[in-house]
Enzyme design. Structure first.
Site, PDB file in Angstrom:
ATOM      1  N   GLY A   4      33.619  30.979  41.823  1.00 34.17           N
ATOM      2  CA  GLY A   4      32.242  31.155  41.385  1.00 34.17           C
ATOM      3  C   GLY A   4      32.152  31.476  39.907  1.00 34.17           C
ATOM      4  N   GLU A   8      30.405  38.286  41.267  1.00 32.99           N
ATOM      5  CA  GLU A   8      29.591  37.487  40.342  1.00 32.99           C
ATOM      6  C   GLU A   8      28.228  38.114  40.082  1.00 32.99           C
ATOM      7  OE1 GLU A   8      30.969  35.357  38.673  1.00 32.99           O
ATOM      8  OE2 GLU A   8      32.733  34.860  39.859  1.00 32.99           O
ATOM      9  N   TRP A  40      39.433  44.850  33.743  1.00 28.33           N
ATOM     10  CA  TRP A  40      40.476  44.963  32.718  1.00 28.33           C
ATOM     11  C   TRP A  40      39.976  44.588  31.322  1.00 28.33           C
ATOM     12  CZ3 TRP A  40      39.842  40.963  36.021  1.00 28.33           C
ATOM     13  CH2 TRP A  40      39.833  39.684  35.487  1.00 28.33           C
TER      14      TRP A  40
END
Length: 345
Positions: free
Chosen positions: A218, A258, A269
């Site tokens: 996605g 998403e 991160w």
């Protein structure tokens, strides 16, 4: 005359003093908005396991090149986000260490409800997913964003138990639209959105369920992007947890991830090794994405990674939390004048 002059002089000095005090009171807020770590464009990140999981950052990199004004819009949104968090609660921007006490801000918004339009674009019967599968995805979103997911079971010994949060964001299916199309792969250049434009994106989350291709799960558009491409795209086999779904991404967490981007969350991160961050203080710095189901603790940047966070790349079965800092960041964009404030009107 002297008495009048003296009175005016005293009044003037009081006025100046008030102005000086007003300036002094305004300065801390401005000084607290540190934007020195802000970045938008990121490195290209290699994927593992045959899946090109989330393409949101690559899509953003392309949009930045196509639209020179996007950087400024995203900078302003970030500034407003940090300002809201600074004024209403404890900080939520800057370099994350993961051991900072961040508490939910009191923003006065209550439970935020986002109406959803789902556009199903299919070339075969499998891709024409059922209403039941669509309903399962809405349920997963509600469970995950309200911390009501049944798999919220932090492993013993984790340091993140106090960071789990209820974002107080809910989703309601407003309508489903189905389109038969012979195209078998839509890619990530927003072709599907051009073929089937979003409907009132200023007030609704638009989701396109179509075969993206290339093993891509996605991608989403961050706040600040063009309204004609605003929303989230997901391949049908990773949408929801019932029906046409494929392991190990079969619990609807692709959409949780998403939609997190859609609500202004970065990858856990920071897409830039230890030197970049996700602008959330209670998520630890990490040097790269995590994959699969890592054992705790998985250490990088001298601290344990929050591999169970929805904004990492672990399997659906091994991600199950947002943090208070992420909650504050998502909700800040719904404040008056915020990037998604119109969804509450």
């Amino acid at each position: 005359m002297k008495r009048i002059f003296l009175t005016l002089a005293v009044a003037a000095s009081v006025l100046v003093g008030c102005q000086e005090n007003a300036k002094d009171e305004a300065l801390p807020t401005q000084e607290a908005i540190d934007m020195s770590d802000f970045y938008v464009e990121t490195e290209e990140v290699s994927q593992k396991g045959g899946f090109e999981q989330c393409q949101s950052m690559r899509v953003l990199n392309r949009q930045l090149k196509e639209n020179p004004g996007l950087y400024k819009k995203m900078y302003d949104i970030e500034y407003a986000t940090r300002k809201t968090i600074t004024e209403k609660g404890k900080p939520g921007g800057g370099s994350g260490s993961g051991d900072v006490d961040v508490t939910p801000i009191e923003d006065g918004l209550g439970i935020i409800n986002i109406p959803v339009y789902v556009h199903v674009v299919y070339s075969n019967s499998n891709e024409n997913i059922s209403d039941t599968q669509i309903a399962s995805q809405i349920r997963v979103l509600n469970e995950d964003f309200r911390a009501q997911n049944s798999d919220l079971n932090l492993p013993s010994g984790t340091t993140f138990a106090n960071d789990v949060t209820d974002a107080e964001i809910e989703f309601t299916l407003a309508n489903t639209f189905r389109y038969s199309n012979s195209k078998t792969s839509w890619g990530t250049n927003n072709t599907v959105k051009q073929a089937y434009p979003p409907i009132t994106p200023e007030t609704h989350l638009n989701i396109w369920v179509c075969n993206i291709g290339g093993g891509i799960l996605g991608y989403a558009q961050f706040p600040g992007g063009n309204s004609v491409t605003d929303g989230v795209v997901c391949s049908p086999q990773y949408f929801g947890d019932t029906g046409y779904v494929e392991s190990p991404f079969n619990r609807g967490r692709t959409m949780t991830h998403e939609v997190g981007h859609y609500l202004n969350l970065r990858h856990i991160w920071g897409d830039g090794r230890c030197r970049k961050d996700d602008f959330v203080e209670d998520t630890p710095s990490s040097d790269a994405a995590n994959y699969g189901c890592p054992s705790y603790p998985d250490v990088s940047c001298k601290s344990a990674d929050m591999t169970m966070n929805y904004m990492d790349y672990t399997y659906d079965a091994c991600m199950y939390m947002f943090t208070d800092g992420q909650r504050n960041r998502m909700r800040a964009i719904f404040q008056p004048g915020g990037a998604r404030a119109s969804m509450l009107n």
